[in-house]
Design an enzyme around this catalytic site. Structure first.
Site, PDB file in Angstrom:
ATOM      1  N   SER A 184     -15.031 -38.570  15.261  1.00 41.28           N
ATOM      2  CA  SER A 184     -14.836 -37.510  15.770  1.00 41.28           C
ATOM      3  C   SER A 184     -13.528 -36.619  16.068  1.00 41.28           C
ATOM      4  O   SER A 184     -12.933 -37.419  14.467  1.00 41.28           O
ATOM      5  CB  SER A 184     -15.002 -36.421  16.659  1.00 41.28           C
ATOM      6  OG  SER A 184     -15.263 -35.330  16.701  1.00 41.28           O
ATOM      7  N   ASP A 228     -24.864 -33.737  10.040  1.00 36.63           N
ATOM      8  CA  ASP A 228     -23.551 -33.375  11.134  1.00 36.63           C
ATOM      9  C   ASP A 228     -22.831 -32.067  10.037  1.00 36.63           C
ATOM     10  O   ASP A 228     -22.404 -32.651   8.991  1.00 36.63           O
ATOM     11  CB  ASP A 228     -22.583 -34.654  10.987  1.00 36.63           C
ATOM     12  CG  ASP A 228     -21.624 -34.459  11.673  1.00 36.63           C
ATOM     13  OD1 ASP A 228     -21.145 -33.857  12.020  1.00 36.63           O
ATOM     14  OD2 ASP A 228     -21.005 -36.115  11.609  1.00 36.63           O
ATOM     15  N   HIS A 276     -24.065 -36.141  15.122  1.00 37.83           N
ATOM     16  CA  HIS A 276     -22.573 -35.818  15.218  1.00 37.83           C
ATOM     17  C   HIS A 276     -22.437 -36.245  17.024  1.00 37.83           C
ATOM     18  O   HIS A 276     -23.737 -35.383  16.920  1.00 37.83           O
ATOM     19  CB  HIS A 276     -21.806 -34.794  15.461  1.00 37.83           C
ATOM     20  CG  HIS A 276     -20.498 -34.919  15.474  1.00 37.83           C
ATOM     21  ND1 HIS A 276     -19.277 -35.090  14.648  1.00 37.83           N
ATOM     22  CD2 HIS A 276     -19.413 -34.424  16.579  1.00 37.83           C
ATOM     23  CE1 HIS A 276     -18.208 -35.545  15.520  1.00 37.83           C
ATOM     24  NE2 HIS A 276     -18.490 -34.871  16.289  1.00 37.83           N
TER      25      HIS A 276
END
Length: 404
Positions: free
Chosen positions: A189, A343, A373
């Site tokens: 991320s 995502d 995610h």
């Protein structure tokens, strides 16, 4: 008995308060997802946590960010008999080093891990299980970097800490039994953002060996185009909802979230920037198979000088590595890029993959068809929180590490 009743009533009050402030964006999980109920449960639990954090922050008892940090830290795992684990400082930066106990005939590879959390939360403790797993499954020395967090330490302190830790480790790698030519930067991320930015910053270093590789796990890579197909298709898919992505990002950059809708429209991008970055950020660069699920070409909205002035930070490659100059991209190390179908950040990874490959950089791409995610992070927490996609992704990362 009275004490138990008081505790029960307090817990009930907190629960009800959390429900009142409960963020209730509707989850939009596409048909065919095989673990729908589990993902729905995770979605509602996460949103309740955000609601409770807002309520307690409103009361002035504890800040929303502190609550989210505490929740993410969780309960640390038990002692691991297979690893030497030590807390150190690289310069002023806290790190935790994981070294396998099994004997080796030569030097190991080294992995610098930059955790996710939008630069606001996440920690060495929160990623303890992740780093232990990488160390054991790949027989590598892992350095978990405890970079300082916003808002106490504003952007770009997070990048500066990660870069300083990387340089320090590469200079001292042999002290930890690591081959300095086999050092990898890795992150998930926003940690993927940091890993990509550090890899770019290292390309012109003549005093150190080149990084061996970069591992980018569903990375955030650009702050300009929020109408890519993945943002449209997955705006309501847990855990990283479209609005949550930008609102947390703006909080990290200490910007007012009221400009969020303007950024969604792209009014912060000057025309000359549009022309320059179109070849890198356009939806035209996304393969057709990723546009079949309800994508509509984005509309062009009039430019706003005011919004641009407030958002200039996102035009820095440290914040948006996808827009680095060609001269930098062409020198980057081999990459492993993991993307998830469900995502909002999927297309950031696809666009970066194309940029790297266009410059002859080798890319190993792992696309999780049922991924979302956070699935890699959840896979490390426990069997109860793991999803099939996360387990598959972990195996692909392990295979890549074994290959280098």
């Amino acid at each position: 008995m009275e004490l138990l009743l008081a505790i029960f009533l307090l817990a009930l009050t907190v629960f009800m308060a959390g429900a009142i402030y409960y963020e209730h964006p509707k989850a939009e999980i596409p048909p065919g997802f095989s673990q729908r109920k589990k993902l729905y449960f995770f979605h509602y639990l996460l949103n309740f946590g955000f609601g409770l954090a807002k309520f307690l922050d409103k009361l002035g008892l504890i800040s929303e960010v502190q609550i989210l940090r505490t929740a993410m830290d969780g309960i640390p795992p038990l002692k691991d008999n297979h690893l030497f684990i030590k807390d150190l400082r690289f310069e002023k930066i806290e790190v935790r080093i994981y070294q396998p106990k099994i004997p080796t005939t030569g030097q190991r590879r080294g992995i610098l891990y930059f955790h996710g959390g939008v630069g606001l939360f996440g920690s060495i403790r929160a990623y303890e299980r992740t780093c232990r797993s990488f160390a054991k499954t790949s027989n590598s020395v892992v350095v978990s970097v405890g970079y300082r967090l916003a808002p106490e330490y504003p952007h770009p302190v997070q990048f500066e800490d990660c870069l300083a830790a990387t340089i320090h480790f590469m200079r001292t790698a042999e002290d930890y039994g690591v081959d300095p030519t086999r050092v990898i930067v890795c992150g998930d991320s926003s940690g993927g953002t940091l890993a990509a930015a550090v890899a770019q910053a290292m390309v012109n270093r003549k005093d150190l060996p080149k990084l061996r590789a970069q591992i980018l796990i569903y990375p955030y890579l650009q702050g300009m185009n929020f109408n890519l197909p993945s943002y449209q298709q997955n705006k309501g898919v847990p855990a990283l909802l479209k609005e949550r992505t930008l609102s947390l990002g703006l909080k990290y950059l200490n910007k007012d979230v009221s400009i969020m809708n303007d950024m969604f429209k792209g009014v912060h991008i000057p025309e000359d920037f549009q022309l320059k970055y179109q070849k890198w950020l356009s939806s035209d660069n996304i393969p057709a198979e990723f546009k079949t699920r309800g994508y509509k070409p984005e509309k062009i909205h009039p430019f706003s000088e005011e919004i641009h002035a407030l958002t200039k930070t996102v035009f820095d490659p440290v914040c948006s590595p996808l827009i680095a100059e060609d001269t930098v991209i062409a020198q980057l190390p081999e990459a492993f890029i993991l993307t998830c179908e469900f995502d909002v950040l999927r297309d950031d990874g696809l666009l970066y993959k194309k940029r790297l490959e266009d410059h002859g950089i080798k890319v190993t791409w792992c696309h999780l068809e049922e991924g979302f995610h956070g699935t890699i992070y959840l896979a490390h927490l426990s069997r109860m929180t793991s999803f099939q996609s996360g387990n598959k992704g972990l195996q692909r990362i392990a295979d890549f590490l074994e290959s280098i």
